[in-house]
Structures are given as structure tokens and as C-alpha cells.
Design a protein around this motif. Structure first.
Motif, short mmCIF file in Angstrom:
data_model
loop_
_atom_site.label_atom_id
_atom_site.label_comp_id
_atom_site.label_asym_id
_atom_site.label_seq_id
_atom_site.Cartn_x
_atom_site.Cartn_y
_atom_site.Cartn_z
N PHE A 235 0.83 -1.20 0.00
CA PHE A 235 0.00 0.00 0.00
C PHE A 235 0.87 1.25 0.00
N GLN A 236 1.94 1.24 0.78
CA GLN A 236 2.84 2.39 0.84
C GLN A 236 3.50 2.62 -0.51
N ASN A 237 3.91 1.54 -1.17
CA ASN A 237 4.51 1.66 -2.50
C ASN A 237 3.53 2.26 -3.49
N ILE A 238 2.29 1.77 -3.47
CA ILE A 238 1.27 2.28 -4.39
C ILE A 238 1.01 3.76 -4.14
N ALA A 239 0.96 4.14 -2.85
CA ALA A 239 0.75 5.55 -2.52
C ALA A 239 1.89 6.42 -3.07
N GLN A 240 3.12 5.92 -2.99
CA GLN A 240 4.26 6.65 -3.53
C GLN A 240 4.16 6.77 -5.05
N LEU A 241 3.77 5.69 -5.71
CA LEU A 241 3.63 5.72 -7.17
C LEU A 241 2.55 6.71 -7.60
N VAL A 242 1.43 6.70 -6.91
CA VAL A 242 0.35 7.64 -7.23
C VAL A 242 0.83 9.08 -7.05
N GLN A 243 1.59 9.32 -6.00
CA GLN A 243 2.14 10.66 -5.76
C GLN A 243 3.04 11.09 -6.91
N TRP A 244 3.88 10.18 -7.39
CA TRP A 244 4.78 10.49 -8.51
C TRP A 244 4.00 10.71 -9.80
N ILE A 245 2.94 9.91 -10.01
CA ILE A 245 2.11 10.08 -11.21
C ILE A 245 1.45 11.46 -11.20
N LYS A 246 0.86 11.84 -10.07
CA LYS A 246 0.16 13.12 -9.98
C LYS A 246 1.13 14.29 -10.08
N ALA A 247 2.38 14.06 -9.68
CA ALA A 247 3.40 15.12 -9.77
C ALA A 247 4.04 15.17 -11.16
N GLY A 248 3.68 14.23 -12.04
CA GLY A 248 4.23 14.20 -13.38
C GLY A 248 5.63 13.63 -13.47
N LYS A 249 6.08 12.92 -12.41
CA LYS A 249 7.43 12.36 -12.40
C LYS A 249 7.51 11.03 -13.14
N ILE A 250 6.41 10.30 -13.20
CA ILE A 250 6.32 9.10 -14.02
C ILE A 250 5.03 9.16 -14.81
N GLU A 251 5.04 8.57 -15.99
CA GLU A 251 3.86 8.62 -16.85
C GLU A 251 3.76 7.33 -17.65
N GLN A 252 2.64 6.65 -17.49
CA GLN A 252 2.43 5.39 -18.22
C GLN A 252 2.40 5.65 -19.72
N HIS A 253 3.14 4.82 -20.47
CA HIS A 253 3.13 4.90 -21.93
C HIS A 253 2.09 3.90 -22.44
N ILE A 254 0.92 4.39 -22.80
CA ILE A 254 -0.13 3.51 -23.31
C ILE A 254 0.03 3.40 -24.82
N ARG A 255 0.37 2.21 -25.24
CA ARG A 255 0.64 1.95 -26.66
C ARG A 255 -0.63 2.00 -27.48
N LYS A 256 -1.68 1.34 -26.97
CA LYS A 256 -2.92 1.26 -27.75
C LYS A 256 -4.10 1.00 -26.82
N ARG A 257 -5.24 1.52 -27.22
CA ARG A 257 -6.49 1.30 -26.50
C ARG A 257 -7.36 0.37 -27.33
N TYR A 258 -7.95 -0.63 -26.66
CA TYR A 258 -8.74 -1.65 -27.34
C TYR A 258 -10.15 -1.67 -26.80
N SER A 259 -11.11 -2.05 -27.64
CA SER A 259 -12.46 -2.33 -27.15
C SER A 259 -12.46 -3.71 -26.51
N LEU A 260 -13.52 -4.03 -25.78
CA LEU A 260 -13.62 -5.35 -25.16
C LEU A 260 -13.53 -6.45 -26.21
N GLU A 261 -14.20 -6.27 -27.32
CA GLU A 261 -14.19 -7.30 -28.37
C GLU A 261 -12.80 -7.48 -28.97
N GLU A 262 -11.96 -6.44 -28.91
CA GLU A 262 -10.61 -6.50 -29.49
C GLU A 262 -9.56 -7.04 -28.51
N SER A 263 -9.97 -7.42 -27.31
CA SER A 263 -9.02 -7.88 -26.28
C SER A 263 -8.08 -8.98 -26.75
#
Length: 324
Positions: free
Chosen positions: A276-304
Motif C-alpha cells: 500500500f505504501q509503495n502504491i501511494a508513492q507511485l500515485v504521488q509520482w504520477i500526480k506530480a508528473g514524475k512518471i507517466e504510463q506509456h499507453i501503446r494502444k487502446r482496445y475495445s472489449l471485443e478486441e481484447s
């Protein structure tokens, strides 16, 4: 409800898009209306019956979801209907609804979108646990990341840089290596055209790397281990290559190094407070813009199934997400 269904263990093309009976939350479970589900390598393994856990057939893959609570099971008091949550369900996420044990559900931090929430836990959670608890990565050390353009690999590159390490990203194409440099790798190795051990030695002045993060396995493991520094730490994260390597045990002896297993799912259960502490730290970094997930592609449910095939073919740079 609509869902991607695994009726028999096999490859992604054996999955079907159809209807499953709506799940009901058991005692100490929550029923979630899924808005987004992350695409992860364990999903590829679980549909083939190759993962540590085998669900009963039929089932839906998808282990990392974000959505809204629509029903509470007996004994659940810490969540409310309508609340936004993220959850580790193991499987069942490629569907409109999923029932999840309450101890695997987290309140959605304000300002976090469902697609970011559903693509963060596995990759960043795994990589942060690996570097922080298992390797105890120190500022100024050198970190080599294999499979560095994949979901967990790219997270390890970004987190390693943030934690003060010099990061070397290793991947199979120039396109992947360019992404690694964008995320903070100061050096890169194309291990399809360059000798991995030789390049490690060249980039470290013969010393070797302090920490190796390996979610790939196969032939790269021994080559990388031969390039580790004295008292280095080798992190075994997974086997995306499909082959579990056999390591000559004289190498850890000669290198004075440690080989460390990384099983974040079990860590998050057995050491829930630290997780939980690790997740809280990650969320803090995400909201601060220090880390950012690179989403390659978005799929519909049928395209899973297409998303899982891209993972299997090692064509997914960063992370994929299914939006429902």
C-alpha cells in the motif's frame, strides 16, 4: 454480461466474445462495473494454463481493473456503491463486471483516470517492488533493464532513473530503444545485433552492472549475468521469451552476486502494508508528473484477444488497455 471467454486453454485466437452470467459478490467481495482493464503478460500465460494459478473454465482473462462499485458482499463496510476503485482481480477483468476480494481493492485516488489506474499496478508495482525491496537500488548505481520497452521494463527504466541510477535499456529494435531513451535510459543495447555481455562491459568500463532487471529469460539471462558487477543483484521478473533459463551456478559464486526472485502478486498479499505504501508513492509520482504510463494502444472489449496477441508477439511497446 458481455465478456471475453476462455472455454479451453490455448492461444488468444481461441478466445471468444460472448455472454457470461453476471457474477455475484461473495462474502468480503465487491462487485465492480469495469471501465478499464490493463493488458499484462500474466494474461497471456493464464489463458494457456501456464500461470501459477489456474481458474476453472470458462473464465475471462484480465487481472488489473478500474471501475465503480455496484454491489457490496456481506461484511464489506470500507467501500460504498458508486465509489471509483482499482482492483487486482487475477482474472475476470475482460468483462463488464467482476467480483473481487475486498483486500485486493483500492480506492481510486482523486485525479487519476480509469485507464491510467488500470495500467499502473502490475507494471509500476512490480518494478518499484523489484528495485526498492529486492535489489535495494542505490543512487549512482548502474541498472540494466532487459525487455526495456515492454510494460514492466519501461516502468523499470523510468523508476530507475527517478531513483538516481544510471539506466541501460536493452531491447530488440531501434524503435524500442528510442522509447527507452525517451523514458530515461542513458545508454541502450540492441541485443539482436550486439553482443550483450560485450556491450555491458564496454558501457561500464569493464566493471559490469550493479543491478539487472530481467522479465525476458531465455538466452539473454546467462549473457546478462556474465556482465554483472561484483556483489551485483540479478532480478528474475518473468519469462516473456517463453523459455525458463538454466543458470550455471558457478556464475553467482564467481561474481559474488545475488539472484533474487520478484513475485509482486505474492508480495502485495503477504506484505500488504508495504505494498500500500509503495502504491501511494507511485500515485504521488504520477500526480506530480514524475512518471507517466506509456499507453501503446487502446482496445475495445471485443478486441481484447488482439491485445494479448500483440503481447505474445512482443509487439507491445509500453502498455495496452481495454476500455469497456
Amino acid at each position: 454480461m458481455k465478456a471475453i471467454i476462455c472455454n479451453q486453454f490455448g492461444l488468444p485466437d481461441s478466445l471468444i466474445f460472448g455472454e457470461l452470467q453476471d457474477p455475484k459478490p461473495a462474502k468480503n467481495q465487491i462487485l465492480i462495473a469495469v471501465e478499464a482493464c490493463g493488458v499484462n503478460f500474466p494474461d497471456v500465460l493464464i489463458i494457456q494454463g501456464k500461470y501459477q494459478f489456474k481458474p476453472e473454465l470458462p473464465f475471462s482473462p484480465g487481472g488489473e481493473v478500474a471501475g465503480k462499485v455496484i454491489e457490496l458482499g456481506e461484511g464489506v463496510t470500507q467501500f460504498q456503491v458508486g465509489q471509483s476503485v482499482l482492483a487486482l482481480c487475477g482474472w475476470g477483468g475482460f468483462a463488464e463486471k467482476v467480483a473481487v476480494d475486498v483486500d485486493r481493492v483500492f480506492a481510486m485516488p482523486p485525479g487519476l483516470s480509469p485507464e491510467i489506474a488500470a495500467t499502473t499496478l502490475y507494471t509500476y508495482g512490480t518494478s518499484f517492488h523489484a528495485l526498492k525491496e529486492r535489489a535495494k537500488l542505490q543512487e549512482g548505481e548502474t541498472l540494466l533493464v532487459l525487455g526495456a520497452a515492454g510494460g514492466v521494463g519501461l516502468a523499470a527504466v523510468e523508476l530507475g532513473k527517478l531513483m538516481g541510477a544510471k539506466v541501460i535499456g536493452a531491447a530488440s529494435t531501434d524503435e524500442k530503444l528510442e522509447l527507452c531513451r525517451e523514458k530515461g535510459a542513458s545508454e541502450t543495447i540492441n541485443y539482436t545485433s550486439e553482443d550483450l555481455k560485450t556491450r555491458i562491459k564496454e558501457l561500464t568500463g569493464g566493471k559490469g552492472v550493479d543491478v539487472i532487471y530481467d522479465p525476458v529469460g531465455g538466452d539473454f539471462t546467462e549473457a546478462a549475468l556474465r556482465g554483472i558487477a561484483w556483489k551485483g543483484r540479478y532480478l528474475i521478473v518473468g519469462f516473456a521469451n517463453g523459455e525458463i533459463p538454466k543458470i550455471p551456478m558457478n556464475l553467482p559464486l564467481l561474481k559474488g552476486c545475488a539472484i533474487l526472485g520478484v513475485f509482486w502478486g505474492q508480495f502485495s498479499k503477504l506484505e500488504a502494508k508495504q505494498s500500500f505504501q509503495n502504491i501511494a508513492q507511485l500515485v504521488q509520482w504520477i500526480k506530480a508528473g514524475k512518471i507517466e504510463q506509456h499507453i501503446r494502444k487502446r482496445y475495445s472489449l471485443e478486441e481484447s484477444p488482439q491485445a494479448l496477441q500483440a503481447l505474445l508477439d512482443r509487439k507491445m511497446l509500453g502498455k495496452g488497455v481495454v476500455l469497456i
